[in-house]
Motif scaffolding. Structure first.
Motif, short mmCIF file in Angstrom:
data_model
loop_
_atom_site.label_atom_id
_atom_site.label_comp_id
_atom_site.label_asym_id
_atom_site.label_seq_id
_atom_site.Cartn_x
_atom_site.Cartn_y
_atom_site.Cartn_z
N SER A 13 14.70 -43.72 -19.87
CA SER A 13 15.41 -44.84 -20.04
C SER A 13 16.61 -45.27 -18.94
CB SER A 13 16.00 -44.97 -21.45
OG SER A 13 16.91 -44.03 -21.76
N LEU A 36 9.61 -35.29 -16.26
CA LEU A 36 10.81 -35.02 -17.03
C LEU A 36 10.13 -33.51 -17.87
CD1 LEU A 36 12.33 -38.05 -18.12
CD2 LEU A 36 13.41 -36.52 -16.84
N GLU A 66 23.97 -41.35 -11.48
CA GLU A 66 24.45 -42.18 -12.33
C GLU A 66 24.06 -43.69 -12.30
OE1 GLU A 66 26.11 -41.43 -15.24
OE2 GLU A 66 26.04 -39.38 -14.88
N1 GSH Z 1 24.53 -40.62 -17.36
C1 GSH Z 1 23.09 -40.60 -16.59
C2 GSH Z 1 22.29 -39.95 -17.49
C3 GSH Z 1 20.83 -39.70 -16.96
C4 GSH Z 1 20.08 -38.83 -17.80
O1 GSH Z 1 20.39 -38.20 -18.80
N2 GSH Z 1 18.59 -38.69 -17.21
C5 GSH Z 1 17.77 -38.08 -17.78
C6 GSH Z 1 16.39 -38.79 -18.17
S1 GSH Z 1 16.38 -40.21 -18.56
C7 GSH Z 1 17.34 -36.69 -17.23
O2 GSH Z 1 17.45 -36.64 -15.96
N3 GSH Z 1 16.98 -35.75 -18.04
C8 GSH Z 1 16.79 -34.40 -17.38
C9 GSH Z 1 17.54 -33.49 -17.96
O3 GSH Z 1 18.58 -33.49 -18.39
O4 GSH Z 1 17.25 -32.00 -17.77
C10 GSH Z 1 22.95 -41.75 -15.79
O5 GSH Z 1 23.39 -42.92 -16.27
O6 GSH Z 1 22.17 -41.78 -14.92
#
Ligand code: GSH
Length: 219
Positions: A13, A36, A66
């Motif tokens: 998302s 992911l 971000e």
């Molecule tokens: N606060 C970040 C959140 C980014 C985020 O949580 N991305 C997730 C995918 S939607 C991610 O990279 N997850 C992988 C992990 O945490 O290992 C933003 O706004 O870009």
């Protein structure tokens, strides 16, 4: 050339938000898609960002992580077109975008974005009902104020619409109980946006299944 590093089209998302705005603004960019929830994800994303998460935007030697910071940068590249032109509306749009970035935790946690899934039902909690009520009020208020300028939250398309797009997909997957007529009309606009069709096609073509994002029973 800009490079946007993203996660799975179906599930990521946060990645969808900058992709949607960059595409709406007509800024050319390449996509690097990481998967992911795999053993190699951490090492792969580390090649792009010290924060270890997607999305990441690269512009030459510059790295921006971000999602909200990426939206700001994209808007600057487009001469400010990512936000409403009028100062008051622009401040309002930034407030709702920041509220989305920081909030609605129950909706995000209980209803993971899962673009290709339909008809999922998860029990409504008080925390999620409160989040949905706030989104209903926020969307309706924007539409009442800015309807004269077009069908988006602030009339013309802005970063605020990109921020809420994953929420629109959640309503499509889990149902839109709790939304009133104005919010439902906006939801229809967001889901019918032809600009996002390539993203949806790629989401539907993906075969990976992330178990923790597959929640809810079909009725
Ligand atoms: N606060 C970040 C959140 C980014 C985020 O949580 N991305 C997730 C995918 S939607 C991610 O990279 N997850 C992988 C992990 O945490 O290992 C933003 O706004 O870009």
């Amino acid at each position: 050339m800009l490079t946007l590093v993203i996660g799975n089209y179906n599930y990521s998302s946060w990645s969808l938000r900058p992709w949607a705005l960059l595409t709406h603004l007509g800024l050319p960019f390449e996509v690097v898609r990481l998967t992911l929830d795999t053993p190699q994800f951490a090492a792969e994303v580390a090649q792009h960002s010290p924060a270890g998460r997607v999305p990441v935007l690269r512009d030459g030697a510059l790295t921006i992580w971000e999602s909200l910071a990426i939206l700001e940068y994209a808007s600057e590249l487009a001469g400010g077109r990512g936000w409403p032109a009028e100062r008051g509306a622009r401040a309002h749009a930034r407030a709702v975008a920041a509220e989305m970035h920081a909030g609605f935790a129950a909706l995000r946690a209980e209803c993971p974005m899962n673009i290709r899934a339909r008809g999922r039902r998860v029990p409504m909690t008080a925390a999620r009902a409160a989040a949905v009520a706030r989104i209903d009020a926020l969307w309706s208020d924007c539409r009442r104020r800015y309807a004269g300028g077009g069908p988006w939250l602030f009339g013309g398309y802005s970063a605020a619409d990109a921020m809420f797009l994953p929420v629109a997909f959640r309503f499509q997957t889990y149902g839109s109980d709790g939304l009133g007529a104005e919010a439902r009309a906006y939801l229809a606009t967001a889901l019918a946006d032809p600009t996002i069709e390539p993203w949806v096609r790629r989401a539907e073509a993906e075969t990976e299944v992330i178990a923790y994002s597959e929640v809810g029973q079909a009725p």
